[in-house]
Scaffold this motif. Sequence first.
Motif, PDB file in Angstrom:
ATOM      1  N   ILE A 125      -6.106   3.252  -1.416  1.00  0.00           N
ATOM      2  CA  ILE A 125      -5.800   1.843  -1.134  1.00  0.00           C
ATOM      3  C   ILE A 125      -5.629   1.624   0.370  1.00  0.00           C
ATOM      4  O   ILE A 125      -6.133   0.635   0.931  1.00  0.00           O
ATOM      5  CB  ILE A 125      -4.534   1.402  -1.891  1.00  0.00           C
ATOM      6  N   ASP A 126      -4.949   2.543   1.039  1.00  0.00           N
ATOM      7  CA  ASP A 126      -4.746   2.407   2.489  1.00  0.00           C
ATOM      8  C   ASP A 126      -6.078   2.456   3.238  1.00  0.00           C
ATOM      9  O   ASP A 126      -6.275   1.722   4.214  1.00  0.00           O
ATOM     10  CB  ASP A 126      -3.818   3.502   3.005  1.00  0.00           C
ATOM     11  N   ASP A 127      -6.996   3.312   2.785  1.00  0.00           N
ATOM     12  CA  ASP A 127      -8.315   3.379   3.424  1.00  0.00           C
ATOM     13  C   ASP A 127      -9.099   2.087   3.214  1.00  0.00           C
ATOM     14  O   ASP A 127      -9.780   1.604   4.125  1.00  0.00           O
ATOM     15  CB  ASP A 127      -9.114   4.553   2.855  1.00  0.00           C
ATOM     16  N   VAL A 128      -9.011   1.520   2.017  1.00  0.00           N
ATOM     17  CA  VAL A 128      -9.691   0.252   1.741  1.00  0.00           C
ATOM     18  C   VAL A 128      -9.118  -0.856   2.635  1.00  0.00           C
ATOM     19  O   VAL A 128      -9.872  -1.628   3.244  1.00  0.00           O
ATOM     20  CB  VAL A 128      -9.566  -0.128   0.248  1.00  0.00           C
ATOM     21  N   ALA A 161      -1.927  -5.294  -7.897  1.00  0.00           N
ATOM     22  CA  ALA A 161      -1.765  -6.686  -7.464  1.00  0.00           C
ATOM     23  C   ALA A 161      -0.876  -6.770  -6.227  1.00  0.00           C
ATOM     24  O   ALA A 161      -1.145  -7.546  -5.300  1.00  0.00           O
ATOM     25  CB  ALA A 161      -1.171  -7.513  -8.601  1.00  0.00           C
ATOM     26  N   ASP A 162       0.173  -5.962  -6.185  1.00  0.00           N
ATOM     27  CA  ASP A 162       1.079  -5.971  -5.039  1.00  0.00           C
ATOM     28  C   ASP A 162       0.401  -5.421  -3.781  1.00  0.00           C
ATOM     29  O   ASP A 162       0.582  -5.958  -2.685  1.00  0.00           O
ATOM     30  CB  ASP A 162       2.332  -5.144  -5.345  1.00  0.00           C
ATOM     31  N   LYS A 163      -0.373  -4.369  -3.936  1.00  0.00           N
ATOM     32  CA  LYS A 163      -0.982  -3.712  -2.777  1.00  0.00           C
ATOM     33  C   LYS A 163      -2.180  -4.488  -2.223  1.00  0.00           C
ATOM     34  O   LYS A 163      -2.401  -4.523  -1.014  1.00  0.00           O
ATOM     35  CB  LYS A 163      -1.430  -2.301  -3.157  1.00  0.00           C
ATOM     36  N   LEU A 164      -2.966  -5.113  -3.115  1.00  0.00           N
ATOM     37  CA  LEU A 164      -4.232  -5.704  -2.700  1.00  0.00           C
ATOM     38  C   LEU A 164      -4.288  -7.217  -2.877  1.00  0.00           C
ATOM     39  O   LEU A 164      -5.335  -7.821  -2.628  1.00  0.00           O
ATOM     40  CB  LEU A 164      -5.376  -5.076  -3.505  1.00  0.00           C
ATOM     41  N   GLY A 165      -3.176  -7.814  -3.288  1.00  0.00           N
ATOM     42  CA  GLY A 165      -3.175  -9.223  -3.684  1.00  0.00           C
ATOM     43  C   GLY A 165      -3.877 -10.171  -2.739  1.00  0.00           C
ATOM     44  O   GLY A 165      -4.651 -11.030  -3.171  1.00  0.00           O
ATOM     45  N   GLN A 166      -3.656 -10.032  -1.436  1.00  0.00           N
ATOM     46  CA  GLN A 166      -4.230 -10.980  -0.475  1.00  0.00           C
ATOM     47  C   GLN A 166      -5.755 -10.884  -0.389  1.00  0.00           C
ATOM     48  O   GLN A 166      -6.420 -11.812   0.071  1.00  0.00           O
ATOM     49  CB  GLN A 166      -3.631 -10.743   0.909  1.00  0.00           C
ATOM     50  N   ILE A 183     -17.245 -17.095  -1.081  1.00  0.00           N
ATOM     51  CA  ILE A 183     -16.237 -16.235  -1.708  1.00  0.00           C
ATOM     52  C   ILE A 183     -15.200 -15.779  -0.684  1.00  0.00           C
ATOM     53  O   ILE A 183     -14.018 -15.618  -1.004  1.00  0.00           O
ATOM     54  CB  ILE A 183     -16.920 -15.027  -2.373  1.00  0.00           C
ATOM     55  N   LEU A 184     -15.651 -15.573   0.537  1.00  0.00           N
ATOM     56  CA  LEU A 184     -14.725 -15.205   1.605  1.00  0.00           C
ATOM     57  C   LEU A 184     -13.661 -16.278   1.781  1.00  0.00           C
ATOM     58  O   LEU A 184     -13.904 -17.446   1.486  1.00  0.00           O
ATOM     59  CB  LEU A 184     -15.513 -15.017   2.912  1.00  0.00           C
ATOM     60  N   PRO A 185     -12.450 -15.922   2.231  1.00  0.00           N
ATOM     61  CA  PRO A 185     -12.039 -14.652   2.827  1.00  0.00           C
ATOM     62  C   PRO A 185     -11.581 -13.594   1.832  1.00  0.00           C
ATOM     63  O   PRO A 185     -11.165 -12.519   2.251  1.00  0.00           O
ATOM     64  CB  PRO A 185     -10.883 -15.068   3.732  1.00  0.00           C
ATOM     65  N   LYS A 186     -11.614 -13.877   0.515  1.00  0.00           N
ATOM     66  CA  LYS A 186     -11.290 -12.832  -0.453  1.00  0.00           C
ATOM     67  C   LYS A 186     -12.368 -11.751  -0.384  1.00  0.00           C
ATOM     68  O   LYS A 186     -13.540 -12.058  -0.198  1.00  0.00           O
ATOM     69  CB  LYS A 186     -11.177 -13.408  -1.857  1.00  0.00           C
ATOM     70  N   ARG A 187     -11.985 -10.489  -0.603  1.00  0.00           N
ATOM     71  CA  ARG A 187     -12.922  -9.414  -0.264  1.00  0.00           C
ATOM     72  C   ARG A 187     -13.077  -8.318  -1.311  1.00  0.00           C
ATOM     73  O   ARG A 187     -13.992  -7.506  -1.200  1.00  0.00           O
ATOM     74  CB  ARG A 187     -12.457  -8.737   1.042  1.00  0.00           C
ATOM     75  N   VAL A 188     -12.189  -8.244  -2.301  1.00  0.00           N
ATOM     76  CA  VAL A 188     -12.189  -7.100  -3.218  1.00  0.00           C
ATOM     77  C   VAL A 188     -12.284  -7.561  -4.669  1.00  0.00           C
ATOM     78  O   VAL A 188     -11.460  -8.359  -5.132  1.00  0.00           O
ATOM     79  CB  VAL A 188     -10.923  -6.230  -3.050  1.00  0.00           C
ATOM     80  N   ILE A 189     -13.296  -7.065  -5.365  1.00  0.00           N
ATOM     81  CA  ILE A 189     -13.368  -7.187  -6.813  1.00  0.00           C
ATOM     82  C   ILE A 189     -12.782  -5.893  -7.372  1.00  0.00           C
ATOM     83  O   ILE A 189     -13.402  -4.822  -7.258  1.00  0.00           O
ATOM     84  CB  ILE A 189     -14.819  -7.377  -7.294  1.00  0.00           C
ATOM     85  N   CYS A 190     -11.599  -5.961  -7.927  1.00  0.00           N
ATOM     86  CA  CYS A 190     -10.903  -4.775  -8.420  1.00  0.00           C
ATOM     87  C   CYS A 190     -11.016  -4.714  -9.945  1.00  0.00           C
ATOM     88  O   CYS A 190     -10.501  -5.586 -10.648  1.00  0.00           O
ATOM     89  CB  CYS A 190      -9.442  -4.771  -7.993  1.00  0.00           C
ATOM     90  N   ILE A 191     -11.701  -3.690 -10.433  1.00  0.00           N
ATOM     91  CA  ILE A 191     -11.912  -3.507 -11.867  1.00  0.00           C
ATOM     92  C   ILE A 191     -10.992  -2.395 -12.338  1.00  0.00           C
ATOM     93  O   ILE A 191     -11.128  -1.239 -11.920  1.00  0.00           O
ATOM     94  CB  ILE A 191     -13.385  -3.156 -12.157  1.00  0.00           C
ATOM     95  N   GLY A 204      -8.079 -13.462 -14.586  1.00  0.00           N
ATOM     96  CA  GLY A 204      -6.927 -12.955 -13.857  1.00  0.00           C
ATOM     97  C   GLY A 204      -7.287 -12.398 -12.496  1.00  0.00           C
ATOM     98  O   GLY A 204      -8.431 -12.451 -12.038  1.00  0.00           O
ATOM     99  N   ILE A 205      -6.293 -11.789 -11.864  1.00  0.00           N
ATOM    100  CA  ILE A 205      -6.466 -11.269 -10.513  1.00  0.00           C
ATOM    101  C   ILE A 205      -7.248  -9.960 -10.506  1.00  0.00           C
ATOM    102  O   ILE A 205      -7.852  -9.590  -9.503  1.00  0.00           O
ATOM    103  CB  ILE A 205      -5.078 -11.095  -9.839  1.00  0.00           C
ATOM    104  N   LEU A 206      -7.256  -9.253 -11.644  1.00  0.00           N
ATOM    105  CA  LEU A 206      -8.048  -8.038 -11.803  1.00  0.00           C
ATOM    106  C   LEU A 206      -9.155  -8.268 -12.836  1.00  0.00           C
ATOM    107  O   LEU A 206      -9.019  -9.087 -13.732  1.00  0.00           O
ATOM    108  CB  LEU A 206      -7.160  -6.873 -12.255  1.00  0.00           C
ATOM    109  N   TRP A 207     -10.244  -7.513 -12.701  1.00  0.00           N
ATOM    110  CA  TRP A 207     -11.363  -7.599 -13.627  1.00  0.00           C
ATOM    111  C   TRP A 207     -11.252  -6.461 -14.628  1.00  0.00           C
ATOM    112  O   TRP A 207     -10.721  -5.396 -14.311  1.00  0.00           O
ATOM    113  CB  TRP A 207     -12.691  -7.507 -12.873  1.00  0.00           C
ATOM    114  N   ASN A 208     -11.779  -6.646 -15.841  1.00  0.00           N
ATOM    115  CA  ASN A 208     -11.677  -5.588 -16.846  1.00  0.00           C
ATOM    116  C   ASN A 208     -13.020  -4.875 -17.050  1.00  0.00           C
ATOM    117  O   ASN A 208     -14.023  -5.195 -16.400  1.00  0.00           O
ATOM    118  CB  ASN A 208     -11.115  -6.131 -18.167  1.00  0.00           C
ATOM    119  N   SER A 209     -13.026  -3.924 -17.966  1.00  0.00           N
ATOM    120  CA  SER A 209     -14.190  -3.061 -18.161  1.00  0.00           C
ATOM    121  C   SER A 209     -15.433  -3.799 -18.647  1.00  0.00           C
ATOM    122  O   SER A 209     -16.541  -3.261 -18.566  1.00  0.00           O
ATOM    123  CB  SER A 209     -13.843  -1.946 -19.152  1.00  0.00           C
TER     124      SER A 209
END
Length: 318
Positions: A125-128, A161-166, A183-191, A204-209
């Motif tokens: 997460i820190d690298d992302v 959600a806490d780490k990547l929410g923004q 779509i910007l400035p949002k940048r991450v599709i988290c599945i 929701g804020i996260l995507w599923n399988s």
Amino acid sequence: MLSFFSNQIDRQKDVSNEEKTLTDLEKSDGSHFPGDDYRPSDRKNWMAGLTLEKLTLNKIVWPGTHDSATNDIGIPLISRPLAECQSLSIYEQLVLGTRVLDIRVQEDRQICHGILTSYEIDVVIDDVIRFLSETHSEIVILEIRTEFGHKDPPGFETYLADKLGQFLIHQDDNLFNKPVSEILPKRVICIWKPRESPKPSRGGILWNSDYLKDNWIDTDLPWTKFQSNLKHLSEQQPTSSRKFFYRVENTVTPQADNPVVWVKPVTDRIRKHARLFISQCVSKGCGDKLQILSTDFIEGDFVDACVGLTHARIEGKV
């Protein structure tokens, strides 16, 4: 005992014959496709180098890595060669141009590949986040799953959600036809793919399988995998009609009944044929179906090939 050695010899012959089939195909058909001569001037910002107003999500050929966080897995020179699929860190992969990450976790939030473990998910997460802070227009698909045979890490959806929410792009079926500029400035599709916990809800804020699919087969035979990838891809709808991401993995997997069990020499049997695969996709009418192409031990030329086909798509050449 003689039967064992005979089987080993036969397996090696099968591998050699399949490698020769791919080499001969490349010699006869070549590996050319629309955009094959395109080279991004800056792989770290390759999306920004394209026309963002024309670059819709479903036109992107996403360069991905398989088992992305295995560069520090296991014990060097002992167990690591059995599980290491990438030699670069997550940050280095993103800088090189990777835009789809495949992350496996276990209950304590450590990265794992089977029974072998690596660093904690915080490192990923820190690298992302570091990469996102240094760029402005690059979108990343971050797939995180609980590894087979392991339990879900408790409270993991809240953690993400806490780490990547923004940065998180909310799930929305209408996004596939939207240009990156909208779509910007949002940048991450988290599945997030748990094994036992409830999967993330639609919208929701996260995507599923449901939103990242593939047809992986367990083989160390390169022509067998190559053909399987083409077959399954041909059965998909064009990217313009899909409301999910479809991944093709240009990888093969070591098998216990073969004397070669280290990942690198096995996956190299198919890894060097990524451009051939793209060329065959286009020549067989699947050029508009390829979406995510993943590899082991990613290199710059693999990224360039994916970006080249992407550039050709937004220029209307595919």
